[in-house]
Structure formats: structure tokens, C-alpha cells
Design an enzyme around this catalytic site. Structure first.
Site, PDB file in Angstrom:
ATOM      1  CE1 TYR A 150       7.478  -1.765  -5.028  1.00 29.67           C
ATOM      2  CE2 TYR A 150       5.892  -3.495  -5.500  1.00 29.67           C
ATOM      3  CZ  TYR A 150       7.189  -3.086  -5.267  1.00 29.67           C
ATOM      4  OH  TYR A 150       8.216  -4.012  -5.269  1.00 29.67           O
ATOM      5  CD  GLU A 197       8.192  -0.897   2.528  1.00 30.82           C
ATOM      6  OE1 GLU A 197       9.123  -1.703   2.773  1.00 30.82           O
ATOM      7  OE2 GLU A 197       8.282   0.001   1.680  1.00 30.82           O
TER       8      GLU A 197
END
Ligand code: IDP
Ligand code: MG
Length: 136
Positions: free
Chosen positions: A49, A130
């Protein structure tokens, strides 16, 4: 062929929605390439994040993601990045379209839009980053 990172966040795992969410991905025609159910360390979540660091919801979001296990999924298929985000629905579950994962299965529990069941990578660049982070 494209791949994306899908997460069933702690609220989805706690609510026993793993099967329902994966069912929707498979019913759409996407292929599950890899799955991992675990409690990620804080460092992983902070990297995941990173783009939101400094925003008011960032710290509570990381704490929420530390509240229980998450299911990470490598999902594949043509245009799966935009396809899964379409399946997931918009970020705010209160107004996410019915028919989507967030629209059908999530709502506001008093924490605005924090608990919206799933994550999906938003570009090829984020998907590569990711997937390396969660499955590398
Ligand atoms: P996305 O998951 O639809 O891509 P992002 O804007 O990337 O949405 O935000 C990441 C996650 O942060 C959201 O899925 C949600 O869990 C949380 N979030 C976003 N905005 C807010 C907010 O205003 N309050 C609380 N949590 C938020
Ligand atoms: Mg996002």
C-alpha cells in the site's frame, strides 16, 4: 496472457467468502494459478500500500490488513486486470454496483470504505510489482 493479484482481505476470510469470491472469478472464465492463505507481515503490507502512504486512511488500513489472514491469488486470463476490477466493483461498497463482489457482498460497517472484501491490481505495472511481492 495477463495475470493479476487478487486478495481476499481479512473481512472476506472472516466472513467465509473465499469460496464465493473465487467462484465468481472462475465462473467468469479466469484461471487460478496460485493461492496462498496466510497472515502477511507488516512490511509486506506497507510495500503493497506504498502509494497510499501519508493518506489519513493508510495506518488504519494496514492495521485492518493485520487483523487476520488474507488469501492471495494469482489470477490469469486475457485482460484479467481490468476484468477483475470490473468483477470487484468500485471501492466504496455502499454504492458499488449490484452484481459486483463489493456491491453484492459488502457494505459500510462504520469504517467508511475500508472493508471492501477484495483487492485487485490496477495496472500491468502494479500487477507485476504486487505478484512479485506476494508470490515472489
Ligand atoms: P481500490 O482497492 O478500489 O483500488 P484504493 O483507492 O487503491 O482502492 O484504496 C485501497 C484500499 O484502501 C481500499 O480498497 C480500501 O480498503 C481502503 N480505502 C480507500 N479509501 C479509503 C477511505 O477513504 N477510508 C478508509 N479506507 C479507504
Ligand atoms: Mg488500489
Amino acid at each position: 496472457m495477463q495475470s493479476t493479484l487478487v486478495l481476499v482481505k481479512p473481512d472476506g476470510v472472516q466472513r467465509s467468502l473465499i469460496g464465493e469470491i473465487l467462484r465468481r472469478c472462475e465462473a467468469k472464465g479466469y484461471v487460478i494459478e496460485d493461492l496462498k492463505l496466510f497472515s502477511p507481515p507488516k512490511e509486506l503490507l506497507e510495500k503493497h500500500y506504498q502509494e497510499h502512504e501519508g493518506k489519513p486512511f493508510y495506518e488504519p488500513l494496514v492495521e485492518f490488513m493485520l487483523s487476520g489472514p488474507t488469501l492471495a491469488c494469482k489470477l490469469s486470463g486475457e485482460r484479467v486486470i481490468e476484468g477483475f476490477r470490473s468483477l470487484a466493483g468500485t471501492t466504496d461498497p455502499t454504492t458499488a454496483a449490484p452484481g459486483t463482489i463489493r456491491g453484492d457482498l459488502a457494505r459500510d460497517w462504520g469504517l467508511n470504505v475500508q472493508q471492501n472484501l477484495v483487492h485487485g491490481s490496477d495496472s500491468e505495472e502494479s500487477a507485476a510489482k504486487e505478484l512479485a511481492l506476494w508470490f515472489g
